[in-house]
Design an enzyme around this catalytic site. Structure first.
Site, PDB file in Angstrom:
ATOM      1  N   CYS A   1       0.799  -1.335  -0.150  1.00  0.00           N
ATOM      2  CA  CYS A   1      -0.152  -0.029   0.006  1.00  0.00           C
ATOM      3  C   CYS A   1       0.761   1.174  -0.014  1.00  0.00           C
ATOM      4  O   CYS A   1       0.630   2.146  -0.552  1.00  0.00           O
ATOM      5  CB  CYS A   1      -1.070   0.047   0.969  1.00  0.00           C
ATOM      6  SG  CYS A   1      -0.157  -0.250   2.800  1.00  0.00           S
ATOM      7  N   HIS A  44       0.117   6.840   2.807  1.00  0.00           N
ATOM      8  CA  HIS A  44       0.184   5.589   3.716  1.00  0.00           C
ATOM      9  C   HIS A  44       0.297   6.723   5.169  1.00  0.00           C
ATOM     10  O   HIS A  44      -0.588   6.116   6.174  1.00  0.00           O
ATOM     11  CB  HIS A  44       1.403   4.725   3.753  1.00  0.00           C
ATOM     12  CG  HIS A  44       1.246   3.763   4.834  1.00  0.00           C
ATOM     13  ND1 HIS A  44       0.638   2.482   4.902  1.00  0.00           N
ATOM     14  CD2 HIS A  44       1.983   3.593   6.114  1.00  0.00           C
ATOM     15  CE1 HIS A  44       0.644   1.954   6.081  1.00  0.00           C
ATOM     16  NE2 HIS A  44       1.579   2.869   6.822  1.00  0.00           N
TER      17      HIS A  44
END
Length: 479
Positions: A81, A135
């Site tokens: 991610c 993130h």
């Protein structure tokens, strides 16, 4: 002046078919430019109704696909991610030293890069971040017109348990994580994604009143682990009807470098810390939870789309929806992402833009680094020189337009390239020494069950794809 030459040139232009640019809306001022609703979904597989997978109930994402263009062969640059998001938002590819893992900071790896929202902000847009976009919440803060927002108590584990029993397990579990799933009879807003949708709706109402276009980024967490969703979304599925992976085994001749122990899932309470496979019961629960969470997030996306319509913003808003990478549901015996197989690299992408055709589906090969230049062109903005992708506007204008000949991804020391038929991956050390390779023929083996890299007759294919890798990642391969 050669008037005959000038007249011939003028006639050629006047008779030339309407270009794709003529089909785009013409914006007279910044205030007339299209708004952007930029929707990110964590760990979303292209296993949705609009992708021809009707088991998962996703009417709202399907609705969005019907209003724009669905990219059936879109690929992330790296299947984790933090790195995937940093790559997409800067328009830069990962390499051996940049965008490596889930904990990636774009600020640290690409400090000079102008991010996608920052570029829009510098060109008159009001930019807002809700939920998980970067993130880290405070990464590249110059991208936003106001501080990024996340629900209170949202930490890097993305845990959002609604019941006291689950919260007690969190307290008791050594690494601070709780069960891998939760099914609770609670409203949507009991979990983070419901809160994120509610905040985004409030923002849409607020931004509508401003005299400038907006770039509203909304990052939903589910179906990221833990698989927590209200009971009503679990109840959409009968466990007896849930499909199982047809290939819960390692591919024939696959190197060890291609596989992993799905450590992300093993961090959760109730998941065995060792062993090559989950029990049949636990595997079924994981699939059920993933599906429930996907439907839960789909419902939140529906609320955003409804609000666009209610506020009469839909006709002048570009909507982009992307999943940051794929996810394994026991294909190749794997769970989670973190590998160079199609199941981790292929992800959903759909774009709806004012003035462009609706209901399109394209098989063109595309990459996430293409999203940044696409939004620039759709909005009439120049493209920063740093960008490594190419605009998808020709495909949005006519879905039969060819895409790229090759698309590229990497994970750790594994670099991978895909063309229309094949995927080739090689793992090498920094000195260029190759220690593992894979080749799959997607025409004959779409599930990637047999590694044919060493089969006689494939040498020229390997050489072609290898050279494309080396050309794209020149700085990462020694001569």
């Amino acid at each position: 002046m050669n008037y005959l030459l000038f007249f011939s040139f003028w006639m050629a232009i006047s008779l030339f078919p309407m270009s794709i640019y003529d089909k785009l809306p013409q914006h007279q001022s910044v205030a007339d430019q299209p708004n952007i609703l930029f929707i990110a979904v964590d760990d979303l597989r292209p296993e949705l109704g609009c992708y021809g997978k009707p088991v998962i109930i996703s009417p709202n994402i399907d609705r969005l696909a019907s209003q724009g263009t669905l990219f059936n062969r879109a690929y992330c640059q790296i299947p984790v991610c933090g790195a995937s998001r940093a790559s997409l938002l800067t328009g830069l590819r990962p390499n051996r030293n940049r965008f490596l893992g889930y904990d990636t900071w774009a600020d640290k790896d690409a400090p000079q890069a102008v991010t996608l929202p920052q570029h829009f902000k510098e060109n008159g847009y009001y930019t807002v971040s809700n939920g998980k976009i970067f993130h880290h919440q405070d990464d590249k803060l110059e991208s936003w017109s106001e501080l990024p927002w996340r629900p209170r108590n949202l930490d890097s584990n993305w845990r959002d348990y609604a019941t006291e029993a689950a919260q007690q397990i969190v307290a008791d579990h050594g690494n601070g994580r709780g069960p891998a799933f939760e099914r609770a009879d609670v409203p949507d807003t009991a979990y983070f994604d419901g809160k994120i949708a509610a905040k985004a709706i409030r923002d849409l109402k607020r931004l509508k009143e401003q005299d400038q276009p907006f770039f509203l980024a909304v990052g939903f967490l589910k179906p990221h682990l833990p698989f927590n969703a209200p009971t009503k979304y679990w109840d959409l599925y009968d466990p007896r009807d849930l499909p199982e992976a047809s290939n819960p085994f390692a591919p024939e001749n696959a190197p060890d470098a291609a596989l992993h122990e799905f450590g992300e899932l093993r961090n959760y309470a109730g998941i065995p810390t060792k062993g090559t496979a989950l029990s049949e019961r636990m595997a079924k629960l994981m699939v059920h939870g993933y599906y429930a969470c996907t439907s839960y997030t789909d419902a939140q996306i529906g609320k955003l789309l409804d609000t666009l319509e209610e506020l009469e913003l839909a006709d002048n808003t570009i909507v982009v929806l992307w999943g940051d990478h794929g996810w394994n549901l026991e294909e190749h015996g794997l769970w989670c992402k973190h590998c160079n197989f199609e199941t981790s690299l292929r992800a959903p992408l759909m774009i709806k833009a004012p003035g462009l055709p609706a209901g399109q589906r394209t098989e063109a090969l595309t990459e996430f680094v293409d999203i940044y230049p696409t939004l620039c062109e759709l909005s009439g903005l120049t493209q920063p020189e740093q960008l490594e992708g190419q605009s998808l506007v020709p495909i949005l204008s006519q879905s039969g337009t060819p895409g790229k000949e090759y698309v590229f991804s990497k994970y750790h020391e594994g670099f991978t390239v895909k063309n229309d038929r094949y995927r080739y991956t090689e793992w090498s050390q920094e000195d260029g020494e190759i220690y593992a390779r894979m080749l799959y023929d997607h025409q004959q083996d779409s599930l990637e069950n047999v590694n044919i890299v060493d089969q006689s007759g494939n040498e020229s294919i390997v050489e072609e794809l290898q050279q494309q890798l080396y050309q794209t990642y020149q700085a990462d391969f020694s001569e």
